[in-house]
Design an enzyme around this catalytic site. Structure first.
Site, PDB file in Angstrom:
ATOM      1  N   ARG A  68     -12.466 107.685  37.798  1.00 56.22           N
ATOM      2  CA  ARG A  68     -13.242 106.971  38.430  1.00 56.22           C
ATOM      3  C   ARG A  68     -12.313 106.399  37.599  1.00 56.22           C
ATOM      4  O   ARG A  68     -12.530 106.378  36.862  1.00 56.22           O
ATOM      5  CB  ARG A  68     -14.976 106.443  37.649  1.00 56.22           C
ATOM      6  CG  ARG A  68     -15.254 105.185  38.352  1.00 56.22           C
ATOM      7  CD  ARG A  68     -16.417 104.933  37.935  1.00 56.22           C
ATOM      8  NE  ARG A  68     -17.408 105.365  38.836  1.00 56.22           N
ATOM      9  CZ  ARG A  68     -18.690 105.371  38.794  1.00 56.22           C
ATOM     10  NH1 ARG A  68     -19.214 104.724  37.915  1.00 56.22           N
ATOM     11  NH2 ARG A  68     -19.759 105.387  39.134  1.00 56.22           N
ATOM     12  N   ARG A 182     -26.221  99.430  27.943  1.00 57.39           N
ATOM     13  CA  ARG A 182     -26.494 100.177  29.053  1.00 57.39           C
ATOM     14  C   ARG A 182     -25.094  99.821  29.745  1.00 57.39           C
ATOM     15  O   ARG A 182     -24.352  99.499  29.545  1.00 57.39           O
ATOM     16  CB  ARG A 182     -28.140 100.084  29.637  1.00 57.39           C
ATOM     17  CG  ARG A 182     -27.849 100.283  31.107  1.00 57.39           C
ATOM     18  CD  ARG A 182     -28.615 102.418  30.750  1.00 57.39           C
ATOM     19  NE  ARG A 182     -29.514 102.576  32.007  1.00 57.39           N
ATOM     20  CZ  ARG A 182     -29.060 103.338  32.587  1.00 57.39           C
ATOM     21  NH1 ARG A 182     -27.985 103.116  32.725  1.00 57.39           N
ATOM     22  NH2 ARG A 182     -30.239 103.323  33.481  1.00 57.39           N
ATOM     23  N   LYS A 183     -25.210 100.036  31.039  1.00 59.66           N
ATOM     24  CA  LYS A 183     -23.855  99.956  31.767  1.00 59.66           C
ATOM     25  C   LYS A 183     -23.911  98.145  31.955  1.00 59.66           C
ATOM     26  O   LYS A 183     -25.185  97.943  32.130  1.00 59.66           O
ATOM     27  CB  LYS A 183     -23.788 100.437  32.998  1.00 59.66           C
ATOM     28  CG  LYS A 183     -25.203  99.751  34.525  1.00 59.66           C
ATOM     29  CD  LYS A 183     -24.971 100.794  35.585  1.00 59.66           C
ATOM     30  CE  LYS A 183     -23.950 100.296  36.805  1.00 59.66           C
ATOM     31  NZ  LYS A 183     -24.151 100.740  37.980  1.00 59.66           N
ATOM     32  N   GLY A 436     -28.473 106.739  48.223  1.00 57.15           N
ATOM     33  CA  GLY A 436     -28.945 108.239  48.627  1.00 57.15           C
ATOM     34  C   GLY A 436     -30.318 107.919  47.484  1.00 57.15           C
ATOM     35  O   GLY A 436     -30.715 109.125  47.727  1.00 57.15           O
ATOM     36  N   CYS A 441     -26.779 102.164  44.465  1.00 57.01           N
ATOM     37  CA  CYS A 441     -25.252 101.837  44.498  1.00 57.01           C
ATOM     38  C   CYS A 441     -24.735 101.629  45.399  1.00 57.01           C
ATOM     39  O   CYS A 441     -24.576 100.912  46.095  1.00 57.01           O
ATOM     40  CB  CYS A 441     -24.414 103.343  44.527  1.00 57.01           C
ATOM     41  SG  CYS A 441     -25.412 103.776  42.454  1.00 57.01           S
ATOM     42  N   GLY A 442     -25.452 102.226  46.862  1.00 60.25           N
ATOM     43  CA  GLY A 442     -25.268 101.477  48.070  1.00 60.25           C
ATOM     44  C   GLY A 442     -25.844 100.133  48.950  1.00 60.25           C
ATOM     45  O   GLY A 442     -25.294  99.120  49.535  1.00 60.25           O
TER      46      GLY A 442
HETATM   47 FE1  SRM Z   1     -24.238 104.059  40.775  1.00 63.58          FE
HETATM   48  C1  SRM Z   1     -25.173 106.292  38.662  1.00 63.58           C
HETATM   49  C2  SRM Z   1     -21.699 105.801  42.187  1.00 63.58           C
HETATM   50  C3  SRM Z   1     -22.407 101.444  42.168  1.00 63.58           C
HETATM   51  C4  SRM Z   1     -26.576 101.842  40.227  1.00 63.58           C
HETATM   52  N1  SRM Z   1     -24.055 105.567  40.381  1.00 63.58           N
HETATM   53  C5  SRM Z   1     -24.664 106.519  39.571  1.00 63.58           C
HETATM   54  C6  SRM Z   1     -23.498 107.992  39.405  1.00 63.58           C
HETATM   55  C7  SRM Z   1     -22.793 107.643  38.737  1.00 63.58           C
HETATM   56  C8  SRM Z   1     -24.620 108.664  39.183  1.00 63.58           C
HETATM   57  C9  SRM Z   1     -23.998 110.277  38.719  1.00 63.58           C
HETATM   58  O1  SRM Z   1     -23.483 110.400  37.732  1.00 63.58           O
HETATM   59  O2  SRM Z   1     -24.237 111.370  40.041  1.00 63.58           O
HETATM   60  C10 SRM Z   1     -22.926 108.034  40.508  1.00 63.58           C
HETATM   61  C11 SRM Z   1     -21.692 109.004  41.009  1.00 63.58           C
HETATM   62  C12 SRM Z   1     -22.186 109.462  42.343  1.00 63.58           C
HETATM   63  C13 SRM Z   1     -20.330 110.171  42.933  1.00 63.58           C
HETATM   64  O3  SRM Z   1     -20.279 111.522  42.484  1.00 63.58           O
HETATM   65  O4  SRM Z   1     -19.578 109.012  43.335  1.00 63.58           O
HETATM   66  C14 SRM Z   1     -22.276 106.158  41.088  1.00 63.58           C
HETATM   67  N2  SRM Z   1     -22.424 103.566  41.896  1.00 63.58           N
HETATM   68  C15 SRM Z   1     -21.966 104.717  42.218  1.00 63.58           C
HETATM   69  C16 SRM Z   1     -20.477 104.494  43.140  1.00 63.58           C
HETATM   70  C17 SRM Z   1     -19.897 105.319  43.272  1.00 63.58           C
HETATM   71  C18 SRM Z   1     -21.332 104.079  45.003  1.00 63.58           C
HETATM   72  C19 SRM Z   1     -20.576 104.410  46.186  1.00 63.58           C
HETATM   73  O5  SRM Z   1     -20.290 105.482  47.272  1.00 63.58           O
HETATM   74  O6  SRM Z   1     -20.036 103.367  45.659  1.00 63.58           O
HETATM   75  C20 SRM Z   1     -20.616 102.995  42.896  1.00 63.58           C
HETATM   76  C21 SRM Z   1     -19.550 103.374  41.684  1.00 63.58           C
HETATM   77  C22 SRM Z   1     -18.829 101.525  41.504  1.00 63.58           C
HETATM   78  C23 SRM Z   1     -17.817 101.716  40.252  1.00 63.58           C
HETATM   79  O7  SRM Z   1     -16.601 101.774  41.414  1.00 63.58           O
HETATM   80  O8  SRM Z   1     -18.187 101.700  38.978  1.00 63.58           O
HETATM   81  C24 SRM Z   1     -21.484 102.850  42.959  1.00 63.58           C
HETATM   82  N3  SRM Z   1     -24.231 101.676  40.611  1.00 63.58           N
HETATM   83  C25 SRM Z   1     -23.919 101.227  41.757  1.00 63.58           C
HETATM   84  C26 SRM Z   1     -24.039  99.966  42.281  1.00 63.58           C
HETATM   85  C27 SRM Z   1     -23.092  98.761  42.742  1.00 63.58           C
HETATM   86  C28 SRM Z   1     -22.506  97.148  42.686  1.00 63.58           C
HETATM   87  O9  SRM Z   1     -22.546  97.510  41.211  1.00 63.58           O
HETATM   88  O10 SRM Z   1     -22.834  96.474  43.097  1.00 63.58           O
HETATM   89  C29 SRM Z   1     -24.882  99.752  41.506  1.00 63.58           C
HETATM   90  C30 SRM Z   1     -26.491  98.596  40.791  1.00 63.58           C
HETATM   91  C31 SRM Z   1     -25.660  97.275  40.800  1.00 63.58           C
HETATM   92  C32 SRM Z   1     -26.040  97.017  39.492  1.00 63.58           C
HETATM   93  O11 SRM Z   1     -25.509  98.580  38.930  1.00 63.58           O
HETATM   94  O12 SRM Z   1     -26.913  96.778  39.144  1.00 63.58           O
HETATM   95  C33 SRM Z   1     -25.525 101.056  40.967  1.00 63.58           C
HETATM   96  N4  SRM Z   1     -25.341 103.855  39.468  1.00 63.58           N
HETATM   97  C34 SRM Z   1     -26.540 102.500  39.748  1.00 63.58           C
HETATM   98  C35 SRM Z   1     -27.671 103.818  38.618  1.00 63.58           C
HETATM   99  C36 SRM Z   1     -28.824 102.676  37.993  1.00 63.58           C
HETATM  100  C37 SRM Z   1     -28.135 101.507  37.063  1.00 63.58           C
HETATM  101  C38 SRM Z   1     -30.064 101.524  36.088  1.00 63.58           C
HETATM  102  O13 SRM Z   1     -29.564 100.509  35.640  1.00 63.58           O
HETATM  103  O14 SRM Z   1     -30.516 102.251  36.806  1.00 63.58           O
HETATM  104  C39 SRM Z   1     -26.566 104.390  38.220  1.00 63.58           C
HETATM  105  C40 SRM Z   1     -27.927 105.121  37.076  1.00 63.58           C
HETATM  106  C41 SRM Z   1     -27.519 105.271  35.508  1.00 63.58           C
HETATM  107  O15 SRM Z   1     -26.728 104.801  35.291  1.00 63.58           O
HETATM  108  O16 SRM Z   1     -28.319 105.535  35.425  1.00 63.58           O
HETATM  109  C42 SRM Z   1     -26.117 104.672  38.769  1.00 63.58           C
HETATM  110 FE1  SF4 Z   2     -28.654 107.830  43.858  1.00 61.90          FE
HETATM  111 FE2  SF4 Z   2     -25.557 106.097  43.124  1.00 61.90          FE
HETATM  112 FE3  SF4 Z   2     -26.209 108.564  43.505  1.00 61.90          FE
HETATM  113 FE4  SF4 Z   2     -26.591 107.210  45.352  1.00 61.90          FE
HETATM  114  S1  SF4 Z   2     -24.854 107.452  44.917  1.00 61.90           S
HETATM  115  S2  SF4 Z   2     -27.601 109.020  44.974  1.00 61.90           S
HETATM  116  S3  SF4 Z   2     -27.392 105.571  44.555  1.00 61.90           S
HETATM  117  S4  SF4 Z   2     -27.391 107.787  41.684  1.00 61.90           S
END
Ligand code: SRM
Ligand code: SF4
Length: 517
Positions: A68, A182-183, A436, A441-442
């Site tokens: 990333r 956290r993030k 998903g 994240c979506g």
């Molecule tokens: Fe996300 C965790 C993908 C935007 C909320 N997110 C993850 C992980 C890293 C989980 C994992 O390790 O598998 C996903 C990686 C999957 C992969 O292989 O791609 C993942 N998040 C994504 C992305 C790639 C979705 C997308 O297809 O665009 C986005 C990457 C953004 C970036 O460039 O950094 C992405 N994630 C978001 C957003 C949207 C936003 O930021 O506008 C959110 C909701 C907003 C927020 O965070 O407040 C989001 N992701 C989460 C969460 C829930 C956070 C929480 O506080 O509980 C997780 C789980 C965690 O962090 O424990 C998570």
């Molecule tokens: Fe869940 Fe984020 Fe993975 Fe999508 S990319 S399946 S919303 S953790």
């Protein structure tokens, strides 16, 4: 005092391993990791600490890591895109890249043994993936048309870069901010249409005039998680653009030193604001900065509907245009990336921009080159005029690569939209967002129609399904949507969406359109 230094008994397992060894420490071990191979290295380094460098172990595809990036304001050069394309190309069928919902790129198929070489290639072109995962500040979003939009209020590019440089020590890695509870998400809006979704960030800056001066109102605490989703609330503070970096630093220091660390489900900034109240939080930020903040401007300048930037638009620089290309669910292969780098160079200034809708903008195309640009074969794949449903489709990664996923998303999202478009005519785009799992994240809560993966029982069997969200409003007066129906089996979704589009979004069946002629 950083709470991570509290006695180990009160710390969750993430706090414990962070206290034992900082995530950034693995940077010095990359050569060693490369020699040992992914299976032999320490499990916590592999599955967690490497994320501090943007290197994500994927349990779904063990040995094929995701990388990333950090792309400040979603902007990259054609030279940078070529370097990323070369990385993806190494991995053949396994290699691809996704544009993320934070204006960023993630590369797939990456082998741990190649990371030292990849990072060596990043350095000369100014790319970094540092602190892009785990308990760090995520990619900082800014207006995707910053500096080229005639209606822009504040050019966010330099500000976003300065904040990124501050918190990553110019891409080297900064231990001051590598152990947050956290993030943390930061966005800086520069236009009138809230193109960054300010309301869903832990810290966001929104253009506002005060006493005739243009600066930003600040909102804090917005976030989505499986447990709770909240829009950001006003900090009741207005800042001059020159103060943005200082405010980011102060807010992050307060969060780092006082954020809640016992329970990871209650560690995002809003939980601290709940505990303290916004006034105490604000006072603590002021203490950290060493002076009082001005109270917020009465109103902000977000008074437009959100634009998607797809299509051809005149820039504020006369004779130049920016063109938004639709990238279906944000996915590229290596050749796509090489082609984009080439057309950005041949027709534009070599710049490529990404949007939070997972699309691309090529800026700085002179009027005289526009027709030739629009005739490029790549635009057959990445359209400047996609169908209304496809145009506004967003999807997270889903089960193809993400182990949190309860369903497959990207491929299903595209197939569903194509089936719906075959039978329906839409008067305008409908923003459909797939995610998903409840991590969101979506961003299904910002969509007209949001679909969140879940498991459903159908005919005695567990099958992939979705919860349906409706009512997300973006741009001015942004509002989060809510879950209106739970547990729809994915196999039953298409007819349900079809009815919804007809009843609530003015869609008409294609046969009827033909019959009326
Ligand atoms: Fe996300 C965790 C993908 C935007 C909320 N997110 C993850 C992980 C890293 C989980 C994992 O390790 O598998 C996903 C990686 C999957 C992969 O292989 O791609 C993942 N998040 C994504 C992305 C790639 C979705 C997308 O297809 O665009 C986005 C990457 C953004 C970036 O460039 O950094 C992405 N994630 C978001 C957003 C949207 C936003 O930021 O506008 C959110 C909701 C907003 C927020 O965070 O407040 C989001 N992701 C989460 C969460 C829930 C956070 C929480 O506080 O509980 C997780 C789980 C965690 O962090 O424990 C998570
Ligand atoms: Fe869940 Fe984020 Fe993975 Fe999508 S990319 S399946 S919303 S953790």
């Amino acid at each position: 005092m950083i709470s991570a230094t509290k006695p180990a008994a009160s710390l969750n397992k993430f706090e414990k391993f962070k206290a034992e060894k900082d995530g950034l420490a693995v940077k010095a071990q990359l050569e060693q990791f490369a020699q040992l191979g992914w299976e032999a290295i320490d499990e916590t380094d592999r599955e967690h600490r490497l994320k501090w460098l943007g290197v994500f172990f994927r349990p779904v595809t063990p040995g094929k890591f995701m990388l990333r990036m950090r792309l400040a304001n979603g902007i990259l050069t054609s030279a940078q895109m070529r370097v990323l394309a070369e990385v993806v190309q190494r991995y053949g069928e396994d290699g691809n890249a996704d544009i993320t919902t934070r204006q960023n790129l993630q590369l797939r198929g990456v082998r741990l043994e190649d990371i030292p070489d990849i990072f060596n290639r990043f350095e000369p072109v100014g790319l970094t993936s540092v602190q892009s995962g785990m308990d760090n500040v995520r990619n900082i979003t800014g207006a995707p048309v910053a500096g080229i939009d005639a209606s822009e209020l504040i050019d966010t590019r330099e500000l976003v870069q300065q904040v990124q440089d501050m918190l990553t020590n110019k891409g080297v890695g900064n231990p001051e901010f590598s152990n947050l509870p956290r993030k943390f998400n930061i966005a800086i809006a520069g236009g009138r249409d809230n193109c960054v979704h300010a309301e869903i960030n832990d810290l966001a800056f929104v253009p506002a005039y005060k006493n005739g001066l243009l600066g930003f109102n600040i909102v804090v605490g917005g976030f989505f998680s499986a447990k709770r989703c909240e829009p950001a609330i006003p900090l009741n503070a207005w800042v001059n653009p020159d103060d943005v970096v200082n405010v980011c630093r102060a807010v992050l220091e307060v969060y780092r030193d006082h954020g809640l660390r016992a329970n990871r489900q209650k560690a995002r900034l809003m939980w601290l604001i709940d505990e303290w109240g916004i006034d105490q939080f604000r006072a603590q930020v002021e203490k950290q900065i060493g002076r009082q903040l001005e109270t917020e401007a009465e109103k902000d300048e977000i008074d437009w509907e959100k634009r998607d930037h797809i299509g051809v638009y005149a820039q504020k620089q006369s004779g130049l245009n920016y063109v938004g290309l639709h990238i279906p669910v944000g996915r590229f292969n290596a050749q796509d990336m090489f082609d984009l780098a080439r057309i950005a160079e041949v027709y534009g200034s070599g710049e490529i921009r990404l949007t939070v809708e997972q699309n691309v903008i090529i800026p700085n195309i002179p009027d005289s080159r526009l027709d030739a640009f629009l005739g490029e074969p790549l635009l057959l794949k990445f359209s400047v005029n996609p169908e209304p449903l496809k145009r506004a489709l967003v999807s997270c990664t889903g089960s193809q690569f993400c182990n949190f996923a309860l369903i497959e998303t990207k491929n299903r999202a595209l197939a569903t939209i194509e089936a719906l478009e075959a039978s329906l005519s839409l008067p305008r785009p409908v923003r459909i967002h797939w995610t998903g799992c409840p991590n969101s994240c979506g961003q299904p809560q910002v969509a007209d129609i949001g679909l969140m993966g879940t498991k459903v029982r159908k005919n005695g069997k567990a099958v992939e399904g979705v919860d349906l969200y409706m009512g997300g409003k973006v741009g001015k007066e942004a509002q989060l949507g809510n879950c209106v129906q739970k547990g729809i089996a994915c196999e039953d979704l298409e007819p349900l969406l079809r009815d919804l589009l007809i009843e609530q979004f003015g869609a008409t069946p294609k046969q009827e359109v033909l019959a009326s002629f």
